[in-house]
Motif scaffolding. Structure first.
Motif, mmCIF file in Angstrom:
data_model
loop_
_atom_site.group_PDB
_atom_site.id
_atom_site.type_symbol
_atom_site.label_atom_id
_atom_site.label_comp_id
_atom_site.label_asym_id
_atom_site.label_seq_id
_atom_site.Cartn_x
_atom_site.Cartn_y
_atom_site.Cartn_z
ATOM 1 N N ALA A 94 12.916 8.570 61.412
ATOM 2 C CA ALA A 94 14.291 8.187 61.740
ATOM 3 C C ALA A 94 14.318 6.891 62.540
ATOM 4 C CB ALA A 94 14.973 9.314 62.515
ATOM 5 N N ALA A 95 13.407 6.749 63.490
ATOM 6 C CA ALA A 95 13.340 5.520 64.287
ATOM 7 C C ALA A 95 12.990 4.321 63.420
ATOM 8 C CB ALA A 95 12.312 5.696 65.401
ATOM 9 N N PHE A 96 12.042 4.507 62.510
ATOM 10 C CA PHE A 96 11.650 3.404 61.629
ATOM 11 C C PHE A 96 12.799 2.996 60.717
ATOM 12 C CE2 PHE A 96 9.917 1.897 57.556
ATOM 13 C CZ PHE A 96 9.272 0.758 58.011
ATOM 14 N N LEU A 97 13.562 3.965 60.196
ATOM 15 C CA LEU A 97 14.697 3.651 59.333
ATOM 16 C C LEU A 97 15.764 2.872 60.098
ATOM 17 C CD1 LEU A 97 15.091 6.981 57.313
ATOM 18 C CD2 LEU A 97 14.064 4.823 56.555
ATOM 19 N N LEU A 98 15.991 3.239 61.345
ATOM 20 C CA LEU A 98 16.953 2.500 62.161
ATOM 21 C C LEU A 98 16.504 1.059 62.362
ATOM 22 C CD1 LEU A 98 17.923 5.105 64.921
ATOM 23 C CD2 LEU A 98 19.440 4.107 63.207
ATOM 24 N N LEU A 99 15.238 0.886 62.717
ATOM 25 C CA LEU A 99 14.742 -0.478 62.930
ATOM 26 C C LEU A 99 14.733 -1.280 61.633
ATOM 27 C CD1 LEU A 99 11.827 -0.183 65.520
ATOM 28 C CD2 LEU A 99 14.239 -0.756 65.866
ATOM 29 N N THR A 100 14.549 -0.611 60.513
ATOM 30 C CA THR A 100 14.616 -1.300 59.218
ATOM 31 C C THR A 100 16.000 -1.888 59.001
ATOM 32 O OG1 THR A 100 12.931 0.133 58.243
ATOM 33 C CG2 THR A 100 14.384 -1.030 56.718
ATOM 34 N N SER A 101 17.033 -1.099 59.317
ATOM 35 C CA SER A 101 18.403 -1.600 59.175
ATOM 36 C C SER A 101 18.661 -2.765 60.120
ATOM 37 C CB SER A 101 19.404 -0.474 59.448
ATOM 38 O OG SER A 101 19.389 0.482 58.409
ATOM 39 N N TYR A 102 18.220 -2.629 61.364
ATOM 40 C CA TYR A 102 18.406 -3.731 62.321
ATOM 41 C C TYR A 102 17.662 -4.984 61.851
ATOM 42 C CZ TYR A 102 20.712 -1.029 66.022
ATOM 43 O OH TYR A 102 21.610 -0.295 66.763
ATOM 44 N N VAL B 138 11.314 -6.887 71.290
ATOM 45 C CA VAL B 138 10.297 -5.822 71.220
ATOM 46 C C VAL B 138 10.541 -4.915 70.026
ATOM 47 C CG1 VAL B 138 9.746 -5.835 73.677
ATOM 48 C CG2 VAL B 138 11.675 -4.451 72.857
ATOM 49 N N ALA B 139 11.818 -4.745 69.659
ATOM 50 C CA ALA B 139 12.144 -3.909 68.505
ATOM 51 C C ALA B 139 11.678 -4.567 67.210
ATOM 52 C CB ALA B 139 13.643 -3.629 68.464
ATOM 53 N N LEU B 140 11.859 -5.880 67.112
ATOM 54 C CA LEU B 140 11.396 -6.604 65.925
ATOM 55 C C LEU B 140 9.876 -6.544 65.816
ATOM 56 C CD1 LEU B 140 13.631 -9.815 65.825
ATOM 57 C CD2 LEU B 140 13.702 -7.862 64.275
ATOM 58 N N VAL B 141 9.210 -6.750 66.923
ATOM 59 C CA VAL B 141 7.741 -6.704 66.923
ATOM 60 C C VAL B 141 7.260 -5.320 66.513
ATOM 61 C CG1 VAL B 141 5.685 -6.851 68.365
ATOM 62 C CG2 VAL B 141 7.501 -8.552 68.620
ATOM 63 N N ALA B 142 7.922 -4.285 67.016
ATOM 64 C CA ALA B 142 7.529 -2.916 66.673
ATOM 65 C C ALA B 142 7.693 -2.652 65.187
ATOM 66 C CB ALA B 142 8.351 -1.916 67.486
ATOM 67 N N TRP B 143 8.796 -3.129 64.627
ATOM 68 C CA TRP B 143 9.018 -2.890 63.188
ATOM 69 C C TRP B 143 7.908 -3.531 62.366
ATOM 70 C CZ3 TRP B 143 9.733 -5.500 58.622
ATOM 71 C CH2 TRP B 143 10.220 -4.732 57.559
ATOM 72 N N HIS B 144 7.559 -4.784 62.693
ATOM 73 C CA HIS B 144 6.494 -5.459 61.948
ATOM 74 C C HIS B 144 5.134 -4.795 62.189
ATOM 75 C CE1 HIS B 144 8.734 -8.745 60.170
ATOM 76 N NE2 HIS B 144 9.347 -8.954 61.316
ATOM 77 N N PHE C 182 4.525 -1.612 62.621
ATOM 78 C CA PHE C 182 4.393 -0.317 61.947
ATOM 79 C C PHE C 182 4.926 -0.331 60.515
ATOM 80 C CE2 PHE C 182 5.056 0.742 66.561
ATOM 81 C CZ PHE C 182 3.724 1.047 66.817
ATOM 82 N N GLU C 183 5.268 -1.524 60.022
ATOM 83 C CA GLU C 183 5.850 -1.622 58.681
ATOM 84 C C GLU C 183 4.915 -1.073 57.609
ATOM 85 O OE1 GLU C 183 7.507 -5.076 55.610
ATOM 86 O OE2 GLU C 183 6.633 -5.631 57.558
ATOM 87 N N HIS D 169 8.237 5.129 53.690
ATOM 88 C CA HIS D 169 9.550 5.594 54.137
ATOM 89 C C HIS D 169 10.578 4.461 54.179
ATOM 90 C CE1 HIS D 169 7.850 9.494 55.235
ATOM 91 N NE2 HIS D 169 6.838 8.828 55.791
ATOM 92 N N LEU D 170 10.288 3.366 53.519
ATOM 93 C CA LEU D 170 11.268 2.281 53.469
ATOM 94 C C LEU D 170 12.527 2.760 52.755
ATOM 95 C CD1 LEU D 170 9.094 -0.862 52.644
ATOM 96 C CD2 LEU D 170 10.472 -0.498 54.700
ATOM 97 N N CYS D 171 13.668 2.219 53.170
ATOM 98 C CA CYS D 171 14.950 2.597 52.568
ATOM 99 C C CYS D 171 15.562 1.382 51.876
ATOM 100 C CB CYS D 171 15.899 3.133 53.646
ATOM 101 S SG CYS D 171 16.055 2.061 55.095
ATOM 102 N N ASN D 172 16.605 1.594 51.116
ATOM 103 C CA ASN D 172 17.286 0.522 50.387
ATOM 104 C C ASN D 172 18.505 0.041 51.155
ATOM 105 O OD1 ASN D 172 15.763 0.236 47.870
ATOM 106 N ND2 ASN D 172 16.437 2.327 47.422
#
Length: 307
Positions: A164-172, A184-190, A192-193, A199-202
Motif C-alpha cells: 500500500a505504501a509503495f502504491l501511494l508513492l507510485t502515484s506521488y 526522501v519519499a522520491l528517493v525511497a520510491w526509486h 525500492f522500485e 506491484h506496480l499499478c497503472n
C-alpha cells in the motif's frame, strides 16, 4: 501503523472515477512537437540507438539551466532534446526494455525542463493507482516511513502495508511535480522500485495514447500529430481570432491614413508658403512700381516749372 490501517487510508482507486491523466506540466506529446527540442517516445528495441545517443549527448552537457537552454548552430537545444528523450522513456517505458540505463535523468531534473507522461498501461498489473492529493505531504511521508522502517536492500513489498505504501508513492512519483513531494519519499520510491516492481499499478487505462497532445479541455490538440507548437492554456475562440484580425487591419489602415494626412498637411503648408511668397513678391514689385511712378511725376513737375 498496522497493514489494515494503512490500507484503509488508501485513497479511492482511479477505477472509481472518470479516467483521465492529470498532468501538472506540459505533456511529452505536446513538448515533442516543438521543433526547438525534437525527441520521440519509443519503448521498443528500435528506440535504443536514439536513447544511447541521447545519453552520450546529455553526459557532455553541464547539469545547468544554461546548458539545457543552449542552442546549437541549427537552432536546436541538444541538451534539452537529449533530456526529454531519456526522461520520456524513463517515465513511460519499462526501464530495461531497450537495454539502456536512463537514471541519468535524475542528475538533470533540476536544470532541464521536464514533460509529463504516465507509465505505460500493462494489463497484468494489480490495477489502477490510488488517487492522491499532490499538496498532501503527510500521506507521502507516512508511506515513506512505512517503507523505510520495513524494507531492506534486498526485500520489500512483502506485506499489505508495504505494498500500500509503495502504491501511494507510485502515484506521488508519477503524477506530482517533484517540488510537491518530500525528497526522501522520491528517493525511497526509486530505492525500492525494482524490489516492488511486481506491484506496480497503472496511472492510465489501455486507451491512453502517449503521442496524442491533449489540450486542457480534454480535446486532442494534435490530430495526426502535426508539427505545431502547443503550449499550456486554452486556445482563444474563433471570434477572438477574427476580432484580432480586424483590429490589426484597422490599426494598419489608421496608420496609413495618418501618414497620408501628414503628407497632405506637408503639401498644404508648402503650397501656402509658396503662395505667401508670391504675394510678398507681388507687393514688393507693386511698391517699387508706385515709387517709380512718383519719381516720374516729380521729374515731370520739375521740368514743367522750369519751362
Amino acid at each position: 501503523m498496522s497493514a489494515v490501517g494503512l490500507v484503509l487510508l488508501m485513497p479511492a482507486s482511479r477505477a472509481d472515477v472518470l479516467m483521465a491523466w492529470h498532468s501538472h506540466g506540459e505533456s511529452c506529446a505536446c513538448a515533442m512537437q516543438d521543433p526547438i527540442h525534437p525527441f520521440s517516445i519509443d519503448c521498443s528495441e528500435a528506440g535504443a540507438p536514439a536513447l544511447r545517443a541521447a545519453e552520450q549527448t546529455l553526459l557532455a552537457c553541464a547539469p545547468t539551466a544554461k546548458a539545457c537552454a543552449m542552442l546549437d548552430e541549427t537552432g536546436i537545444q541538444p541538451c534539452q532534446s537529449a533530456f526529454y528523450t531519456l526522461q520520456a522513456y524513463h517515465d513511460h517505458c519499462e526501464h530495461d526494455e531497450a537495454g539502456v540505463e536512463t537514471h541519468i535523468v535524475h542528475e538533470y531534473e533540476h536544470a532541464c525542463h521536464s514533460c509529463t507522461v504516465p507509465r505505460r498501461y500493462e494489463s497484468e498489473r494489480e490495477g489502477m493507482c490510488p488517487l492522491v492529493d499532490c499538496d498532501d505531504k503527510h500521506l507521502a511521508l507516512l508511506a515513506y516511513h512505512t517503507l523505510n522502517a520495513a524494507c531492506t536492500a534486498s526485500k520489500c513489498c512483502s506485506t499489505e502495508d508495504e505494498v500500500a505504501a509503495f502504491l501511494l508513492l507510485t502515484s506521488y512519483h508519477d503524477e506530482c511535480d517533484a517540488s510537491q513531494i518530500p525528497s526522501v519519499a522520491l528517493v525511497a520510491w526509486h530505492s525500492f522500485e525494482e524490489l516492488c516492481e511486481a506491484h506496480l499499478c497503472n496511472m492510465v487505462d489501455a486507451s491512453f495514447d502517449p503521442l496524442e497532445c491533449v489540450a486542457n479541455d480534454g480535446t486532442s490538440a494534435s490530430a495526426n500529430h502535426p508539427f505545431v507548437q502547443v503550449r499550456e492554456g486554452n486556445a482563444p475562440p474563433l471570434w477572438a481570432d477574427a476580432l484580432l484580425g480586424q483590429g490589426t487591419w484597422l490599426i494598419v489602415m489608421t496608420g496609413m491614413l495618418l501618414v497620408g494626412l501628414c503628407l497632405v498637411g506637408r503639401d498644404v503648408r508648402a503650397i501656402k508658403k509658396q503662395a505667401l511668397s508670391r504675394v510678398d513678391t507681388a507687393l514688393m514689385f507693386a511698391k517699387h512700381e508706385a515709387r517709380s511712378v512718383d519719381a516720374v511725376q516729380m521729374y515731370s513737375a520739375t521740368e514743367t516749372g522750369q519751362v
